[in-house]
Write an enzyme that holds these catalytic residues in place. Sequence first.
Site, PDB file in Angstrom:
ATOM      1  N   ARG A  23       0.821  -1.218   0.000  1.00 56.88           N
ATOM      2  CA  ARG A  23       0.000   0.000   0.000  1.00 56.88           C
ATOM      3  C   ARG A  23       0.856   1.269   0.000  1.00 56.88           C
ATOM      4  NH1 ARG A  23      -5.756  -0.661   1.611  1.00 56.88           N
ATOM      5  NH2 ARG A  23      -6.163  -2.756   0.906  1.00 56.88           N
ATOM      6  N   ARG A  27      -3.301   6.665   1.380  1.00 55.47           N
ATOM      7  CA  ARG A  27      -3.785   7.856   2.078  1.00 55.47           C
ATOM      8  C   ARG A  27      -2.792   8.523   3.019  1.00 55.47           C
ATOM      9  NH1 ARG A  27      -9.276   6.272   4.696  1.00 55.47           N
ATOM     10  NH2 ARG A  27      -8.333   4.212   4.517  1.00 55.47           N
ATOM     11  N   ARG A  36      -6.673  11.818  -5.427  1.00 55.23           N
ATOM     12  CA  ARG A  36      -7.935  11.141  -5.185  1.00 55.23           C
ATOM     13  C   ARG A  36      -9.091  12.139  -5.138  1.00 55.23           C
ATOM     14  NH1 ARG A  36     -10.376   7.831  -0.200  1.00 55.23           N
ATOM     15  NH2 ARG A  36     -12.402   7.905  -1.150  1.00 55.23           N
ATOM     16  N   ASP A  73      -6.984  -2.479  -7.190  1.00 57.53           N
ATOM     17  CA  ASP A  73      -7.495  -3.156  -6.010  1.00 57.53           C
ATOM     18  C   ASP A  73      -7.792  -4.602  -6.347  1.00 57.53           C
ATOM     19  OD1 ASP A  73      -8.405  -2.400  -3.144  1.00 57.53           O
ATOM     20  OD2 ASP A  73      -9.904  -3.797  -3.884  1.00 57.53           O
ATOM     21  N   TYR A 150     -14.869 -11.739   0.205  1.00 59.88           N
ATOM     22  CA  TYR A 150     -15.598 -10.502  -0.102  1.00 59.88           C
ATOM     23  C   TYR A 150     -16.844 -10.766  -0.958  1.00 59.88           C
ATOM     24  CZ  TYR A 150     -11.693  -7.818   1.789  1.00 59.88           C
ATOM     25  OH  TYR A 150     -10.745  -7.289   2.621  1.00 59.88           O
TER      26      TYR A 150
HETATM   27  O1  1CP Z   1      -0.040  -1.381  -2.529  1.00 55.15           O
HETATM   28  C1  1CP Z   1      -0.366  -0.465  -3.297  1.00 55.15           C
HETATM   29  O2  1CP Z   1       0.099   0.677  -3.208  1.00 55.15           O
HETATM   30  C2  1CP Z   1      -1.309  -0.758  -4.468  1.00 55.15           C
HETATM   31  C3  1CP Z   1      -2.679  -0.543  -4.221  1.00 55.15           C
HETATM   32  C4  1CP Z   1      -3.600  -1.540  -3.522  1.00 55.15           C
HETATM   33  C5  1CP Z   1      -3.497  -2.933  -3.277  1.00 55.15           C
HETATM   34  C6  1CP Z   1      -2.320  -3.835  -3.533  1.00 55.15           C
HETATM   35  C7  1CP Z   1      -4.878  -1.140  -3.068  1.00 55.15           C
HETATM   36  C8  1CP Z   1      -5.395   0.235  -3.143  1.00 55.15           C
HETATM   37  N1  1CP Z   1      -5.543  -2.252  -2.632  1.00 55.15           N
HETATM   38  C9  1CP Z   1      -4.735  -3.352  -2.719  1.00 55.15           C
HETATM   39  C10 1CP Z   1      -5.038  -4.755  -2.389  1.00 55.15           C
HETATM   40  C11 1CP Z   1      -6.183  -5.053  -1.475  1.00 55.15           C
HETATM   41  N2  1CP Z   1      -7.445  -4.488  -1.450  1.00 55.15           N
HETATM   42  C12 1CP Z   1      -6.164  -6.088  -0.531  1.00 55.15           C
HETATM   43  C13 1CP Z   1      -5.011  -7.028  -0.313  1.00 55.15           C
HETATM   44  C14 1CP Z   1      -3.900  -6.396   0.429  1.00 55.15           C
HETATM   45  C15 1CP Z   1      -4.183  -6.072   1.862  1.00 55.15           C
HETATM   46  O3  1CP Z   1      -4.535  -7.000   2.603  1.00 55.15           O
HETATM   47  O4  1CP Z   1      -4.047  -4.904   2.224  1.00 55.15           O
HETATM   48  C16 1CP Z   1      -7.416  -6.114   0.119  1.00 55.15           C
HETATM   49  C17 1CP Z   1      -7.870  -7.039   1.226  1.00 55.15           C
HETATM   50  C18 1CP Z   1      -8.225  -5.099  -0.478  1.00 55.15           C
HETATM   51  C19 1CP Z   1      -9.643  -4.788  -0.194  1.00 55.15           C
HETATM   52  C20 1CP Z   1      -9.821  -3.355   0.133  1.00 55.15           C
HETATM   53  N3  1CP Z   1      -9.809  -2.358  -0.795  1.00 55.15           N
HETATM   54  C21 1CP Z   1      -9.909  -2.759   1.406  1.00 55.15           C
HETATM   55  C22 1CP Z   1      -9.985  -3.497   2.742  1.00 55.15           C
HETATM   56  C23 1CP Z   1     -11.392  -3.733   3.097  1.00 55.15           C
HETATM   57  C24 1CP Z   1     -11.567  -4.501   4.398  1.00 55.15           C
HETATM   58  O5  1CP Z   1     -11.664  -3.850   5.430  1.00 55.15           O
HETATM   59  O6  1CP Z   1     -11.602  -5.742   4.356  1.00 55.15           O
HETATM   60  C25 1CP Z   1      -9.989  -1.366   1.211  1.00 55.15           C
HETATM   61  C26 1CP Z   1     -10.139  -0.302   2.248  1.00 55.15           C
HETATM   62  C27 1CP Z   1      -9.894  -1.133  -0.194  1.00 55.15           C
HETATM   63  C28 1CP Z   1      -9.881   0.175  -0.899  1.00 55.15           C
HETATM   64  C29 1CP Z   1      -8.516   0.613  -1.254  1.00 55.15           C
HETATM   65  N4  1CP Z   1      -7.702  -0.073  -2.119  1.00 55.15           N
HETATM   66  C30 1CP Z   1      -6.514   0.604  -2.260  1.00 55.15           C
HETATM   67  C31 1CP Z   1      -6.607   1.797  -1.471  1.00 55.15           C
HETATM   68  C32 1CP Z   1      -5.538   2.857  -1.381  1.00 55.15           C
HETATM   69  C33 1CP Z   1      -7.857   1.778  -0.848  1.00 55.15           C
HETATM   70  C34 1CP Z   1      -8.412   2.833   0.073  1.00 55.15           C
HETATM   71  C35 1CP Z   1      -9.287   3.722  -0.737  1.00 55.15           C
HETATM   72  C36 1CP Z   1      -9.088   5.145  -0.375  1.00 55.15           C
HETATM   73  O7  1CP Z   1      -9.636   5.531   0.661  1.00 55.15           O
HETATM   74  O8  1CP Z   1      -8.436   5.894  -1.127  1.00 55.15           O
END
Ligand code: 1CP
Length: 347
Positions: A23, A27, A36, A73, A150
């Site tokens: 990540r 943010r 964003r 994502d 999910y």
């Molecule tokens: O790593 C990076 O910089 C690339 C971007 C990336 C990756 C690899 C994002 C952006 N998401 C992911 C993978 C992802 N998404 C995973 C696997 C990795 C991990 O465990 O962290 C998972 C479980 C998700 C699902 C997801 N998408 C969540 C978690 C939900 C939960 O509580 O179970 C969330 C909050 C997102 C949205 C998201 N994806 C990425 C970002 C930066 C965000 C936040 C959105 C925002 O507010 O801008």
Amino acid sequence: MNDRYLCALRREPVDCTPIWIMRQAGRYLPEYRATRARAGSFLALAKTPELACEVTLQPLDRFALDAAILFSDILTVPDAMGLGLYFAEGEGPKFERPLRDAASIEKLAVPDMETELGYVMDAVRLIRRELHGRVPLIGFSGSPWTLACYMIEGGGSDGFARVRALAYENPTLLHRLLATTTAAVIAYLKAQAAAGAQALQVFDTWGGLLSPRLYREFSLRYLQQIAEAVAGLEPPLILFGKGTGQFAAELAATGCAAVGLDWTTDLASARAACGDRVALQGNLDPTVLAASPEVIEREAKGVLDSFGVGSGHIFNLGHGITPDINPEHVAVLVDAVHRFSRRSGDG
Ligand code: 1CP
């Protein structure tokens, strides 16, 4: 130009330990929040290749990171399978049409990669062009099990009780879902490789929710199929799991190039269990980044020392960086990892 990360994945000698951060575009960076805001939403950001490219490069302009990761994502795949991904304000990702009966699972199909997920492939091609070979680009997917969590639950959850109940009550139906999802994940990874991704990481974020028997049946088995399907491709495969360190040797035996570990597993034990079959990636506790620079340096050294001497270590956090982190602390970490691991010129 900087191929430290790819060398470490092949367990070849490197001048110092490569580092990237799960990540890393996110943010905690004010420039990410600005882009964003300009995009209007997370989904608009992820679905516009120019903006996805912009935020992918942001952390590289600030820190001496050794890899870029595609900004996207894991939930784009179920979205393309028709589940309708959306973000409720302040609530994280959700699906309009979660899978709640056998009929919806049976009619799922593998989406077309260049049409339904064309925006991801366009982003990969654009990022490769804009990187000019600065560092390698990592593509990624969720694991079939984590995606199923999910898809069945309809969003994030504390324990994903619905999908775990299904594993006990109707394993056949869950296997049916996992088989279709695995085919989609394989097609997705292959398409990213064809578009220019130089390494492929699979995130099994929720593998650790399963008992060992169920983990092997519902997660590891499909990770094995993925490893076999991408074995002939150029990009190495990294299998990251949260809470799955006890299966490190079994993950290594799938034929992947590297196993990603969270901070609950000791790197030395994982290395002893895996032998020299794979590289290891990890595994600093992400909360360390909230501590003082002195503590960050001390703990980074602790992780490097726990891996020990020799090649095949890629430094990372044990899970994603959180939005509360001061970006200056990331600079401290990246610098510490490179400095403490610098090999002398003679070898
Ligand atoms: O790593 C990076 O910089 C690339 C971007 C990336 C990756 C690899 C994002 C952006 N998401 C992911 C993978 C992802 N998404 C995973 C696997 C990795 C991990 O465990 O962290 C998972 C479980 C998700 C699902 C997801 N998408 C969540 C978690 C939900 C939960 O509580 O179970 C969330 C909050 C997102 C949205 C998201 N994806 C990425 C970002 C930066 C965000 C936040 C959105 C925002 O507010 O801008």
